[in-house]
Structures are given as structure tokens and as C-alpha cells.
Motif scaffolding. Structure first.
Motif, PDB file in Angstrom:
ATOM      1  N   TYR A  24       0.860  -1.172   0.000  1.00 60.14           N
ATOM      2  CA  TYR A  24       0.000   0.000   0.000  1.00 60.14           C
ATOM      3  C   TYR A  24       0.900   1.228   0.000  1.00 60.14           C
ATOM      4  O   TYR A  24       1.928   1.251   0.669  1.00 60.14           O
ATOM      5  CB  TYR A  24      -0.884   0.041   1.242  1.00 60.14           C
ATOM      6  CG  TYR A  24      -1.764  -1.170   1.398  1.00 60.14           C
ATOM      7  CD1 TYR A  24      -2.852  -1.379   0.566  1.00 60.14           C
ATOM      8  CD2 TYR A  24      -1.509  -2.107   2.396  1.00 60.14           C
ATOM      9  CE1 TYR A  24      -3.661  -2.492   0.714  1.00 60.14           C
ATOM     10  CE2 TYR A  24      -2.313  -3.219   2.550  1.00 60.14           C
ATOM     11  CZ  TYR A  24      -3.394  -3.410   1.711  1.00 60.14           C
ATOM     12  OH  TYR A  24      -4.184  -4.506   1.854  1.00 60.14           O
ATOM     13  N   PHE A  65      -6.646  -1.539  10.479  1.00 58.20           N
ATOM     14  CA  PHE A  65      -7.466  -1.096   9.367  1.00 58.20           C
ATOM     15  C   PHE A  65      -8.522  -0.153   9.938  1.00 58.20           C
ATOM     16  O   PHE A  65      -9.279  -0.543  10.839  1.00 58.20           O
ATOM     17  CB  PHE A  65      -8.105  -2.292   8.662  1.00 58.20           C
ATOM     18  CG  PHE A  65      -7.078  -3.168   8.000  1.00 58.20           C
ATOM     19  CD1 PHE A  65      -6.769  -3.003   6.658  1.00 58.20           C
ATOM     20  CD2 PHE A  65      -6.401  -4.140   8.726  1.00 58.20           C
ATOM     21  CE1 PHE A  65      -5.809  -3.801   6.047  1.00 58.20           C
ATOM     22  CE2 PHE A  65      -5.437  -4.937   8.130  1.00 58.20           C
ATOM     23  CZ  PHE A  65      -5.133  -4.765   6.787  1.00 58.20           C
ATOM     24  N   LEU A  75      -9.179   2.481   5.073  1.00 51.88           N
ATOM     25  CA  LEU A  75     -10.084   1.861   4.102  1.00 51.88           C
ATOM     26  C   LEU A  75     -11.004   2.907   3.475  1.00 51.88           C
ATOM     27  O   LEU A  75     -12.217   2.921   3.696  1.00 51.88           O
ATOM     28  CB  LEU A  75     -10.901   0.757   4.772  1.00 51.88           C
ATOM     29  CG  LEU A  75     -10.106  -0.404   5.355  1.00 51.88           C
ATOM     30  CD1 LEU A  75     -11.022  -1.389   6.068  1.00 51.88           C
ATOM     31  CD2 LEU A  75      -9.302  -1.103   4.277  1.00 51.88           C
ATOM     32  N   ALA A  78      -5.693   2.167   1.483  1.00 49.61           N
ATOM     33  CA  ALA A  78      -5.990   0.844   0.935  1.00 49.61           C
ATOM     34  C   ALA A  78      -6.315   0.931  -0.547  1.00 49.61           C
ATOM     35  O   ALA A  78      -6.748   1.966  -1.045  1.00 49.61           O
ATOM     36  CB  ALA A  78      -7.165   0.224   1.684  1.00 49.61           C
ATOM     37  N   THR A  92      -8.894  -4.195  -1.255  1.00 49.57           N
ATOM     38  CA  THR A  92      -8.878  -4.281   0.210  1.00 49.57           C
ATOM     39  C   THR A  92     -10.102  -3.593   0.795  1.00 49.57           C
ATOM     40  O   THR A  92     -10.715  -4.103   1.732  1.00 49.57           O
ATOM     41  CB  THR A  92      -7.576  -3.666   0.768  1.00 49.57           C
ATOM     42  OG1 THR A  92      -6.458  -4.368   0.205  1.00 49.57           O
ATOM     43  CG2 THR A  92      -7.522  -3.784   2.278  1.00 49.57           C
ATOM     44  N   ILE A  93     -10.481  -2.447   0.255  1.00 48.74           N
ATOM     45  CA  ILE A  93     -11.672  -1.738   0.733  1.00 48.74           C
ATOM     46  C   ILE A  93     -12.906  -2.630   0.592  1.00 48.74           C
ATOM     47  O   ILE A  93     -13.774  -2.650   1.463  1.00 48.74           O
ATOM     48  CB  ILE A  93     -11.864  -0.411  -0.027  1.00 48.74           C
ATOM     49  CG1 ILE A  93     -10.741   0.573   0.346  1.00 48.74           C
ATOM     50  CG2 ILE A  93     -13.229   0.207   0.284  1.00 48.74           C
ATOM     51  CD1 ILE A  93     -10.685   1.813  -0.525  1.00 48.74           C
ATOM     52  N   HIS A 129     -12.774  -5.913   6.023  1.00 54.28           N
ATOM     53  CA  HIS A 129     -13.199  -4.593   5.587  1.00 54.28           C
ATOM     54  C   HIS A 129     -14.028  -3.914   6.665  1.00 54.28           C
ATOM     55  O   HIS A 129     -14.771  -2.984   6.406  1.00 54.28           O
ATOM     56  CB  HIS A 129     -13.954  -4.658   4.251  1.00 54.28           C
ATOM     57  CG  HIS A 129     -15.106  -5.600   4.266  1.00 54.28           C
ATOM     58  ND1 HIS A 129     -16.388  -5.195   4.508  1.00 54.28           N
ATOM     59  CD2 HIS A 129     -15.151  -6.936   4.086  1.00 54.28           C
ATOM     60  CE1 HIS A 129     -17.187  -6.250   4.480  1.00 54.28           C
ATOM     61  NE2 HIS A 129     -16.465  -7.312   4.218  1.00 54.28           N
TER      62      HIS A 129
END
Length: 188
Positions: free
Chosen positions: A43, A65, A98, A123, A127-128, A138
């Protein structure tokens, strides 16, 4: 004073030692940690660097996250800062926000307020959406601990205090499975 009300303080005093002890006995059986394959991720941080499998290799790594709009995420970022400052031997840490790329200004502002001693990254779309290298993750806040080889060793959905994360790291460093997390308190 009734007989029951006089006995209550004595019962509370006798129950206190067992209620305060949450640690298992030193000889309590533990499960060995079974870890999957190395997770390949990368990332871009808000300062143009990388938070990746290669940049965190060789140490236990805690990745949180989060989202800028979530109060629990702000607390998670602070708890992670506390963990990094307290933890010996040193660990790696990082924050993955995120949110889509057009929120970068919000993420930069979030990082300025939190002032973390670790990298803050945005992100990617996968990934989101809960796909990508950290499948199914998430929810905000969430935390993943990677072992020194980059394999996922622990995952916690929801807010995790610095003390709870420290306990999970100690267990992992001893080759044990961390205990289930309790809700974080505001005292960390």
C-alpha cells in the motif's frame, strides 16, 4: 444489620482473588499457532513510501485497518501508538485507511491529528471491498498481526486496546495462540 448483609463483604473478599486473576495458570495447556502462507501486500503511504510485505519483514507487525470518519478508528490508532511505544522487542506497525483515493486529504488530516509513530497508508479498491491480500477484512477498526515471515498470525475485528494487543503479541512470540479479545477500555 441482617446476617446476609454482614456476610456479603466476607463473600466479596473471598471471591476477589479469583475474579482478578484472568491469566491462565503457568502450566495451562496452550495451542500452537498454525499460520498460513506469507501475505503479499503493498500500500502506498501518504508520504509516498510503501507499507508492504518487504518493508515489515523480519519482525512481528501489527496493522490496523481504520476509517477517518469512525471514532473507534481514532482510538485504535492511538492504542497502536501506545503499543509501539511500549513494546520491547520492537515491532513494526502500520495503519491502512479503508477509504478511496479521493479521500487522501482527509487521511492526511487524520494522520496529522493522530501523529502516529508508524506509516499511514491508503488501501486499494480490493482491500476496501474485503478482497485482496487480507481476505474478508473490511470492518473498521480491525487489526491483523503478521509474524516475522509475513504470515497472518492473529486477527481481531473491532476495537482492540494496547494491553490486549500487547498480550496477543506476547502469546505469539511464545508460540501460543492469543486469547480471545475483550472490549477495549478507554483507559489505554
Amino acid at each position: 444489620m441482617t446476617r446476609v448483609s454482614r456476610a456479603l463483604p466476607l463473600l466479596l473478599l473471598l471471591a476477589a482473588p479469583s475474579a482478578c486473576s484472568s491469566a491462565p495458570a503457568p502450566d495451562a495447556p496452550t495451542r500452537s499457532v498454525t499460520r498460513g502462507p506469507r501475505i503479499a501486500f503493498s500500500y502506498e503511504t501518504i508520504d509516498g513510501e510503501a507499507l508492504s510485505t518487504n518493508t515489515v519483514a523480519g519482525r512481528f507487525t501489527v496493522i490496523a485497518f481504520v476509517a477517518t470518519y469512525d471514532d473507534s478508528s481514532h482510538a485504535q490508532a492511538r492504542f497502536l501508538s501506545t503499543l509501539v511505544k511500549r513494546h520491547v522487542p520492537r515491532i513494526n506497525a502500520g495503519l491502512v485507511v479503508l477509504e478511496p483515493p479521493h479521500h487522501k486529504l482527509l487521511v492526511e488530516s487524520f494522520a496529522h491529528v493522530v501523529d502516529p509513530p508508524y506509516p499511514v497508508a491508503m488501501a486499494d479498491e480490493a482491500t476496501i471491498a474485503g478482497a485482496g491480500p487480507f481476505q474478508g477484512l473490511h470492518h473498521v477498526p480491525s487489526v491483523v498481526v503478521l509474524d516475522p515471515e509475513g504470515r497472518e498470525a492473529f486477527r481481531h475485528l473491532g476495537l482492540a486496546s494496547a494491553d490486549a494487543l500487547g498480550a496477543a503479541l506476547r502469546a505469539l512470540q511464545q508460540g501460543k495462540m492469543p486469547e480471545a479479545q475483550k472490549p477495549a477500555s478507554s483507559e489505554d
